[in-house]
Design a protein around this motif. Structure first.
Motif, short mmCIF file in Angstrom:
data_model
loop_
_atom_site.label_atom_id
_atom_site.label_comp_id
_atom_site.label_asym_id
_atom_site.label_seq_id
_atom_site.Cartn_x
_atom_site.Cartn_y
_atom_site.Cartn_z
N GLU A 431 50.95 22.38 4.18
CA GLU A 431 51.64 23.10 4.78
C GLU A 431 51.16 24.56 4.57
O GLU A 431 50.97 25.57 5.13
CB GLU A 431 53.19 23.13 4.60
N ASP A 432 51.01 24.70 3.14
CA ASP A 432 50.49 25.94 2.29
C ASP A 432 48.80 26.07 2.83
O ASP A 432 48.78 27.57 3.20
CB ASP A 432 50.57 25.94 0.90
N ILE A 433 48.37 25.21 2.63
CA ILE A 433 46.68 25.32 3.28
C ILE A 433 46.76 25.82 4.73
O ILE A 433 45.75 26.68 5.14
CB ILE A 433 46.01 24.17 3.00
N GLN A 434 47.43 25.29 5.63
CA GLN A 434 47.61 25.76 7.02
C GLN A 434 47.99 27.15 6.88
O GLN A 434 47.46 28.09 7.89
CB GLN A 434 48.39 24.75 7.81
N SER A 435 48.91 27.45 6.35
CA SER A 435 49.61 28.86 6.30
C SER A 435 48.29 29.72 5.83
O SER A 435 48.35 30.91 6.53
CB SER A 435 50.64 28.78 5.22
N VAL A 436 47.47 29.49 4.76
CA VAL A 436 46.39 30.42 4.37
C VAL A 436 45.71 30.57 5.67
O VAL A 436 45.19 31.64 5.98
CB VAL A 436 45.64 29.70 3.15
N MET A 437 45.06 29.23 6.31
CA MET A 437 44.27 29.57 7.55
C MET A 437 44.88 30.33 8.59
O MET A 437 44.19 31.30 9.02
CB MET A 437 43.98 28.17 7.99
N THR A 438 46.14 30.13 8.75
CA THR A 438 46.74 31.00 9.82
C THR A 438 46.61 32.59 9.34
O THR A 438 46.50 33.65 10.42
CB THR A 438 48.32 30.66 9.97
#
Length: 914
Positions: A431-438
């Motif tokens: 979830e955190d990795i996806q948030s960083v990409m977003t």
């Protein structure tokens, strides 16, 4: 003033055009003249005595014919006369005639006229002869219950005549000292200090009096009383009362110089181990000083509070500091506000490192300032967050969450790079990795970047265009007919740079170093995402998106759209990251996701060890260790010259046994005084002069010894001084009269406003008694004020050093010209000569490679910063005995500071052989 040991409190203007009368004529006027004639004759007698004349034959005449008169003018003049007339024989015994004078003034002390009583008492305060005062004591003690001024004068008289009686009176009115006048209270404090040090058994008797004086209304009395109380008692209640008094003075006084002086006293209390434990209970009171707007006061207060904080009060300290941080966000932006915010952030940082339980309360508040316009304050917050997320595993989810919240609002590219690194290093869930990409896609904007920007430049978006029709014109065709022509124009408003997403704006401005940081972050999270997600399709999709972002940035860097093209280093870094993602090898995964974090861990561990070592050294300085084989000093066997300090030897022995011996200055004060004596004239000059220069923070006291080396009486001998530089003479020294081969001391005060080399010059002018020639003049040698008296070693961070180096406009480049052949020895010699501190770590200076570079820093007592960069080398081709060469670049905010420090280095570069 007739001699150095005779003190006169009254100055009289002497007309220079009148001839001195003879002693016979004066005696005749004093005996047979009327009141007016006697008044004039007495004035002439006073003037002649002031000019060094000896008139012993007139003493009894004045006692017989003038002293009994009741005229007020006569009585005023008599007070001046008895003040200046010699009252003792050459062997020091009191003149018999003075007994008659005592009887006359005993009657004046009991005179019904209040003015005569008061003026007589004021005159008697100026007398130092105990034999004169002893017969007057019964009358003087009657004034102890009178008005404040009379009480003060009577008490001072009592001190001069009989100190024991003064102490007895003081012990009977200890509870009433708060009602005494300010001057009398100061006299009482000084008396108690001297008496208690000379006779320690009196301490318990008068400590209660000092406690009462702490409640006085005058700040000077409270300050002196607090200092005296600390020296007389080490009891916790005494230290707490003195510290509370100091805190109240700092808060209530408006002068920042006074605040700093009193704050230094409070800091001195902390240096004693037993006092430090008492001050820890006063941390919250000390923090009240933060209401002062002065930055230097706030800085010292925060450092003091940080030194005193413990597990008992750290929570309250953090609450206060958080409120102060929030206040700075609501205040209009100001240079001092930004610097104060930095101080608060660093203090909270130190508290969180020492007390990890507090970090969770501090981090959410501080991370709001990552989006601050002040890059320095945001950098301090980022450094704190980086250390906290590495040290405290339980806080990582909270820090990552807050970082993602403020990421889009970060305005500084330097802070943006740091935030990218933290997110790439510590995002460990899908979830955190996806948030960083977003967030990265949101901050980068529409991609591909080049095509998107070209479309905007080409104006394909019709909604942004504005169409306007020009005015119609009537034209005549070749056929002779009329035709109408109109112009149609279109324009597209420029895209505001503020509308661009932050990362896109950095790239279009040509800052591609942040692109290299972004490529590293994308590579880390992509490799981590691959290890967390098992589906091959999602793995490839995430990697492809990361590689697309890198490719579009490379394309942008090589196009003509950015203000500056991408550098080759950044191209190599982004290309390397693309290759790593295309291969996804285990080796690269370890390098990107493990070894980077280990490097940070090693750096923080080394920093922590350095701080612990520094704290250990500081505590070792304060703690006194008594070794088993140390000699024991027995009071009964102590030599008389060792007892001259008049300290309580029993108390000192007791403190030594307890390990609480107070530190003594190692330097010999007499030796230091001799080093500051400047010879002003030659030994063959008619007037010899030398000066002792005493520097006391913001002012200079010149104690000038003037010696009459002639056989003549020198009248109106005046010390005339002038200053060069940022110095100001406070008052002109008063003229005096020197008898043949006599001497006197003249004091002059000079105020200092800034740190630069100052020069005091002048001359001594005088008249020779009985000579008709013009005034004589002896020119004095110049007194050079040493800049080192105002410069103190200080510390600052590398970022602050670089920032000040860029801001300071005055630079002085000094060429190294020395006889020292070792690089490190030369650096230590410069540090000792300039009072500067080396900011470059010892590890960076260790070893030998033929050259050395170091940064030096110091601050003046006026708050001025001085920077220096030492770049030196050892020319090996000239042999092992070749001296050090190179340059020292000095930068300061003011020209005087840079030039003065450069002159000091030039004068002290060569090492003198003993």
């Amino acid at each position: 003033m007739t001699a150095a040991e005779n003190v006169c409190y009254t100055l009289i203007n002497v007309p220079m055009d009148s001839e001195p009368p003879s002693e016979i004529s004066l005696k005749n006027d004093l005996e047979k003249g009327d009141v007016k004639l006697k008044t004039e004759a007495l004035k002439k007698v006073i003037i002649m005595i002031l000019n060094g004349e000896k008139l012993p034959g007139l003493l009894m005449t004045i006692i017989r014919f003038v002293l009994p008169l009741q005229d007020h003018t006569i009585k005023k003049l008599l007070l001046v006369f008895w003040e200046i007339v010699p009252k003792t024989t050459p062997d020091g015994r009191l003149l018999q005639e003075m007994i008659l004078v005592c009887d006359a003034y005993r009657k004046d002390l009991q005179h019904p006229n209040e003015f005569i009583r008061g003026s007589t008492l004021r005159f008697l305060c100026k007398l130092k002869e105990a034999e004169l005062l002893e017969p007057l004591m019964p009358a003087i003690r009657a004034f102890l219950h009178g008005y404040a001024s009379c009480k003060r004068n009577a008490f001072m008289m009592l001190i001069h005549a009989d100190q024991d009686r003064a102490l007895d009176y003081l012990s009977t009115c200890i509870d009433q000292v708060q009602t005494f006048g300010d001057i009398l209270q100061l006299v009482i404090v000084e008396l108690i200090y001297k008496v208690c040090h000379a006779n320690p058994s009196e301490r318990a008797r008068f400590i209660r009096c000092i406690y009462n004086l702490l409640q006085s209304s005058s700040p000077a009395v409270k300050y002196e009383a607090a200092g005296t109380l600390v020296t007389l008692s080490s009891a916790p209640t005494a230290i707490k009362a003195a510290a509370q008094c100091y805190i109240d003075l700092i808060i209530k006084e408006s002068d920042n110089n006074v605040k700093l002086i009193v704050l230094d006293r409070l800091i001195e209390l902390k240096e004693h181990p037993s006092h430090e434990r008492v001050l820890q209970d006063l941390v919250m009171d000390i923090l009240r000083v933060l209401s002062t707007p002065d930055l230097e006061v706030r800085k010292k207060t925060l450092q003091l509070a940080l030194d005193l904080v413990s597990s008992r009060n750290v929570e309250e300290l953090v609450i206060v500091l958080k409120k102060e941080v929030i206040k700075t966000n609501n205040v209009t932006e100001h240079e001092d506000t930004d610097k104060y915010r930095q101080l608060l952030v660093r203090t909270l940082h130190s508290c969180s490192v020492r007390f990890p339980d507090m970090a969770a309360n501090v981090i959410p508040v501080l991370m709001e300032f990552l989006s601050d316009n002040n890059e320095a304050a945001a950098a301090d917050v980022l450094e704190f967050v980086r250390e906290a997320i590495q040290r405290f595993d339980n806080l990582r989810p909270l820090i990552v969450e807050k970082m993602l919240e403020v990421f889009h609002a970060i305005k500084s590219v330097k802070i943006y790079r740091g935030a990218l690194w933290i997110l790439g290093e510590y995002c460990s869930t899908k979830e955190d990795i996806q948030s960083v990409m977003t967030e990265v896609r949101r901050s980068l904007g529409e991609i591909p970047i080049v095509e998107s920007e070209i479309k905007k430049e080409a104006g394909e978006l019709k909604t942004e265009e504005e169409v306007s029709v020009g005015p119609a014109q009537k034209l005549v065709t070749e056929m002779g007919t009329y035709a109408t022509q109109s112009a149609l124009s279109s324009s597209r408003p420029a895209k505001k740079e503020e509308d661009r997403p932050p990362l896109r704006g950095f790239l279009l401005d040509g800052d591609f170093f942040v692109a290299a940081s972004l490529a590293t972050t994308l590579t880390k999270i992509a490799l981590r995402y691959v290890s967390l997600v098992q589906e091959k399709k999602k793995q490839n999709s995430f990697n492809a998106e990361a590689m697309l972002l890198m490719a579009t940035i490379l394309h942008l860097g090589k196009s003509s759209l950015p203000k500056k093209p991408i550098t080759d280093d950044d191209v190599d870094r982004i290309s390397l990251c693309l290759k790593v993602l295309s291969e996804c090898s285990p080796l690269m995964n370890d390098i990107f996701n493990k070894e980077c974090r280990q490097s940070l861990s090693h750096m923080l561990s080394a920093k922590l060890e350095e701080e612990k070592l520094s704290q250990k050294k500081e505590s070792e300085k304060r703690n006194v260790t008594i070794q088993p084989d140390d000699p024991i000093s027995f009071m009964q066997l102590t030599a008389k010259n060792e007892m001259s300090s008049k300290e309580d030897q029993f108390q000192l022995s007791l403190l030594a046994a307890m390990g609480n011996t107070q530190r003594k200055e190692a330097a010999d004060p007499l030796a230091s005084k001799l080093n500051k004596v400047t010879q002003l004239t030659g030994f063959s000059d008619p007037v010899y002069a030398e000066a002792y220069v005493h520097v006391n923070q913001y002012d200079i006291v010149l104690d000038v010894l003037v010696v009459n080396q002639t056989s003549d009486t020198l009248q109106n001998c005046t010390l005339e001084l002038a200053t060069l530089g940022d110095l100001k003479l406070v008052e002109k020294p008063s003229p005096l009269t020197l008898a043949p081969h006599d001497f006197a001391n003249i004091k002059a005060n000079v105020k200092v406003a800034s740190t630069e080399n100052g020069i005091i010059f002048g001359n001594v002018v005088y008249d020779v008694s009985g000579a008709a020639s013009d005034r004589n003049c002896v020119v004095l040698s110049d007194i050079h004020i040493d800049i080192m008296d105002y410069i103190q070693p200080a510390s600052c961070t590398d970022a602050e050093f670089r920032q000040m180096w860029a801001e300071f406009e005055w630079e002085n480049k000094v060429t190294v010209n020395t006889n020292i052949i070792d690089l490190n020895e030369y650096l230590q010699h410069i540090l000792k000569s300039t009072n500067m501190k080396c900011l470059t770590p010892e590890k960076a200076l260790s070893g030998y490679c033929g050259f050395m570079a170091a940064n030096l820093y110091a601050r003046s007592i006026f708050g001025e910063d001085a920077l220096a960069n030492v770049s030196i080398e050892k020319p090996i081709h000239l042999g092992p005995e070749a001296p050090v060469t190179g340059h020292i670049r000095i930068r300061a905010k003011s020209q005087g500071m840079a030039l003065s420090l450069g002159d000091k280095i030039n004068l002290s570069q060569k090492k003198t052989s003993l």
